[in-house]
Structures are given as C-alpha cells and as structure tokens.
Design an enzyme around this catalytic site. Structure first.
Site, mmCIF file in Angstrom:
data_model
loop_
_atom_site.group_PDB
_atom_site.id
_atom_site.type_symbol
_atom_site.label_atom_id
_atom_site.label_comp_id
_atom_site.label_asym_id
_atom_site.label_seq_id
_atom_site.Cartn_x
_atom_site.Cartn_y
_atom_site.Cartn_z
ATOM 1 N N ASN A 395 26.072 4.179 105.112
ATOM 2 C CA ASN A 395 25.069 5.165 104.715
ATOM 3 C C ASN A 395 25.488 5.917 103.464
ATOM 4 O O ASN A 395 25.062 5.582 102.371
ATOM 5 C CB ASN A 395 24.799 6.138 105.874
ATOM 6 C CG ASN A 395 23.435 6.802 105.754
ATOM 7 O OD1 ASN A 395 22.957 7.104 104.668
ATOM 8 N ND2 ASN A 395 22.786 7.032 106.873
ATOM 9 N N ASP A 396 26.316 6.943 103.605
ATOM 10 C CA ASP A 396 26.660 7.788 102.467
ATOM 11 C C ASP A 396 27.380 7.031 101.353
ATOM 12 O O ASP A 396 27.260 7.389 100.181
ATOM 13 C CB ASP A 396 27.531 8.958 102.933
ATOM 14 C CG ASP A 396 26.795 9.866 103.908
ATOM 15 O OD1 ASP A 396 25.585 10.082 103.704
ATOM 16 O OD2 ASP A 396 27.419 10.334 104.870
ATOM 17 N N VAL A 397 28.119 5.972 101.698
ATOM 18 C CA VAL A 397 28.897 5.242 100.686
ATOM 19 C C VAL A 397 28.015 4.372 99.802
ATOM 20 O O VAL A 397 28.500 3.759 98.854
ATOM 21 C CB VAL A 397 29.991 4.376 101.338
ATOM 22 C CG1 VAL A 397 30.980 5.247 102.085
ATOM 23 C CG2 VAL A 397 29.399 3.321 102.257
#
Length: 470
Positions: A395-397
């Site tokens: 997700n965030d990466v």
C-alpha cells in the site's frame, strides 16, 4: 589451555565476520549461516573447556532442552511466522544477558546467600558492565516480547500513546542510571539492583508499545542491535572476549540495518521509536472517488485476458501477501506466465512486510529464484517499460503521494514507481487505507485496476483461469 581457548575464540570471531558477509546475498546466505553456526559451536566448546566451569550437569540439561525447543521451532514455525520468531529470539538473548548479569553479581557478593559481614568491593568497570547488561538486556527482553505480541496479533498493532509518554520514559532511564551509579559505589544495595532490573523490564514495554505494527521492520532491527549490545556488555561482566566480539558484531549490524530501514521510509529513528505518524495504524475504507478519478475494478477472466497479451510483468509483494500466505500462489502465477513467454520479475521495497527481508524470505521459501528478486533501486527505472505491474497487498510503499504531496505523512519516502507502468493491477481485500492512515492515490489512477479478494484465493483463481485459457 588458555591459549587454545583464546585462539579458538579468534577463529570463531573470523567465522562470524565471514558468515555475516555471506548473509548479504541470498545466493550465499546458507553458506554464511553455516559458517556462523560453526563459529558458535567452536565458541561454545571453547567456553565449556574453560577452567572456570565447575559443573557440566546443568549445562548438559540446558543444552538438550534448548536443542529440542529449537528443533521444534525450526520445524513447526511457518515462514510467515519468521518475524515473530526473530523478535522472540532477540528477547531470549536480552533475557539471557539479564540473568547472567544478575548471577554474576550474586557470585561476586560475599554476603549472598548468607550475610558474612565481609566487605563487598565491586570493580567500577564490572559494576558498569552489570548495570548496562541489566538495562539493555531487560529492555530487549520485554520489548521483544511486545514486538512478538504485535506481530502475532496478541497485542494491538496500532500506535499506543499515553499522557507524558516521553517524559516518563526519560525519567525512568535517568533513574536507572542514577541508581546504577549508587549500586556501583555501594555494591551491597541488592534491593536497589532488583529495582533497576524491574524498571528496565518495564521500560522495554513502554518503549516498544508505542511503535506501530507496520514499523516492526525497524523495531526488530533495533531490538536485534540491543540484544547484541546486551551480549557485549555481558562479555565485559564475564571477561569473555568472544562474547564481547560477537555482541559487538550483532549490535553494529543491527543498527546499520535499522538505519537502512529508516532511510527506506524517509524517517528518523527517533520518529519511529516515539510512535511514528499521528494517523498511523488507523483503519477504515478509503474514499471511492478523488481528484484523480474513480476506482476501477477488474475480475479474474478480464485479468487473465489482459495477461495473455503482455510480454513483461513485475510483481510487487507486500504484507497482504504474507498475511494470506500467498507466496506459493504467486510462484504458480510466475510459472504460468513464464510458460507463455512473459518476462516476470519481483520488485522488493526495503520495508515491505514486518521484518527486514520478509518478502525475500517468503518468496525464497516458495522457491522463487533469487535472480528474479530486485531491490527497489535496481528495478525502479524499468517500470515505464513494463506492460503490467501486479501489486499484492502493498500500500504505502507504492503510493505516488510520497513524491509530490508535502502534506502527506509519507512525503519523501522512496517508493516503487509502479504507476509509471502501462497497467497496474492492485490486489487487496478492500480499499482500506494502509499503515499511514491515508488514501492511496494509485487506486484512482487511470492506468490502475483493483483486483479485489484474499491474495491466496484471488491469485489461485487467476492461475487456474490462465491455465484454462492456454
């Protein structure tokens, strides 16, 4: 005999150094692990030959029990449980250092267990080593247990904050150091020494509890460094050169890895240790619309048709793959695509998963060839020339907001440039936000398609569909 023991320690230390060096590459990791294990065996044998060993009965009993427990853990614990086990083993190291420091204090105390009235003189260097062993070992032990609990789901993975959190922790550290100085000056203060031990154990809980579950790669690395420092200080307590060297190696490598993890998230170590982002650990669905557009989804049949017409695919694994234990399904997908002539590679973000190298370990366990695993810096420039990127549970990466949104908590964090590919397929159970607690802009990009479902089930369905269409 003393010369033989010291030479054996030297050989053991050299094997440790070469072992760590070979662990840097997946191709030589097994050989490195073997060299380090041989080095540890030699160190144990040399220690048991030391003239200070008075009885072997309890040592033999402990060795048998430890070997049985270790064998059971090695056989029973799945690869998806490696982060928890690493955290637990860090804790065991810290706990051992604490117990050794306490036992050495009692051994040197002429008034224990019976008060003889004799003067207890504790050399300053040994006193300092004992206090540091208790502090670092205690923090490592309970801190690692909390990390284990977070990874296992026993303890909440969210950021836990409480009033006056940082002042309280600072005061406890200062109190331990001041009390430690008093104990060094007045070694007979047994009660105060036990209080130092208890406070150190409490500190471990208070320091690790605020760290969110997704920051565990950093926490595990840091606790690994702590366990090495605890072992090294215990080496000074015992006057054992091998323990000093081995602990220093673990401590140094752990802190270096911690710094690498922090750089991978563009965050300072203090930010992680003090609880990370204010929104971190929150859950809930992302919105279905944004200035970037609307979320578009794709089903299994449509995705199979799309993959039938591509020549290159990059798979980006994330924590969702680990949770679903989908690494074997991912390997099957790789095999099916390669049979169709597709060039398949894997892009690994440095903080993907819950421990350093988590994705590499899972994919290696599924027998994905090492040469197909690429670090972020080695593959990021290839995304614009890639037909399809399949993001599994990350997700965030992969959130493009990290590049341009200065108000985003992840701004400046190095990410995988998956949005530069022609088509991006994102496999997630839902539109829930990631650890940073923010929407992922990638979901709304015109070249992005959501493939909803549990990673293992969804990828297995895709593999079966591809086989049926071939």
């Amino acid at each position: 005999m003393k010369a033989v023991i010291e030479i054996t320690y030297l050989v053991s230390s050299i094997l440790f150094i070469f072992g760590i060096k070979k662990l840097a590459s997946p191709k030589t990791a097994r050989q490195g692990n073997f060299l380090a294990a041989v080095g540890m065996f030699l160190a144990i044998v040399a220690t048991l030959l030391d003239q200070n060993v008075l009885t072997y009965e309890w040592i033999i009993i402990g060795s048998i029990i430890g070997a049985l427990v270790g064998a059971i853990m090695a056989i029973k614990v799945p690869m998806t449980g490696m982060p928890q086990m690493v955290g637990l083993l860090n804790g065991f190291g810290g706990g051992a250092s604490t117990l050794v420091a306490l036992s050495e204090y009692f051994r040197k105390n002429p008034n224990y267990p019976v008060d003889t009235g004799a003067a207890f003189i504790l050399p300053i260097d040994q006193g300092i080593a004992i206090i540091l062993s208790l502090l670092i070992g205690g923090v490592t032990f309970t801190g690692s247990l909390i990390a284990f609990g977070k990874l296992q789901g026993i303890v909440t993975g969210k950021v836990v904050k409480y009033p006056l959190q940082h002042p309280i922790n600072l005061l406890l550290v200062i109190a331990v150091l001041v009390a430690g100085a008093y104990v060094i000056i007045n070694p007979d203060s047994l009660g105060l020494l036990l209080i130092i031990t208890a406070v150190s154990l409490v500190l471990g809980v208070l320091l690790v509890l605020p760290i969110g579950g997704a920051d565990m790669p950093v926490a595990i690395s840091l606790l690994n460094s702590y366990s090495g420092l605890a072992a090294s200080t215990t080496g000074f307590v015992l006057g054992n050169n091998e323990l000093i060297i081995a602990g220093a190696l673990v401590g140094a490598s752990g802190i270096i890895l911690t710094i690498i993890m922090c750089k991978g998230m563009n965050r300072s170590l203090m930010n992680v240790v003090m609880g990370g982002w204010a929104s971190a650990g929150t859950t809930g669905p992302a919105t279905t619309t944004s200035p970037k557009g609307q979320v578009k989804s794709i089903d299994t049949e449509e995705l199979a048709m799309l993959l039938d017409a591509v020549s290159s695919v990059i798979i980006v694994p994330g924590y969702g793959m680990a949770v679903a234990q989908a690494q074997h399904a991912i390997r099957d997908l790789m095999n099916v695509l390669e049979k169709k002539g597709v060039n398949v590679r894997f892009a690994i973000h440095p903080v993907a998963g819950r421990m350093p190298g988590h994705m590499n370990v899972l994919l290696a366990e599924a027998q994905v060839p090492y040469d197909k695993l690429y670090a972020m810096e080695d593959i990021n420039d290839d995304f614009p020339n890639t037909d399809v990127v399949i993001v599994v549970g990350a997700n965030d990466v992969v959130n493009p907001a990290a590049r341009h949104d200065q108000n985003s908590p992840i701004y400046g964090m190095p990410i995988l440039n998956v949005d530069y590919a022609k088509t991006v397929i994102i496999n997630k159970r839902s539109l829930n936000v990631g650890y940073a607690g923010i929407d992922n802009e990638l979901f709304f990009y015109p070249n992005a398609l959501m493939y909803f479902g549990d990673a293992k089930e969804a990828i297995t369905k895709l593999v079966n569909e591809l086989k049926a269409s071939s």
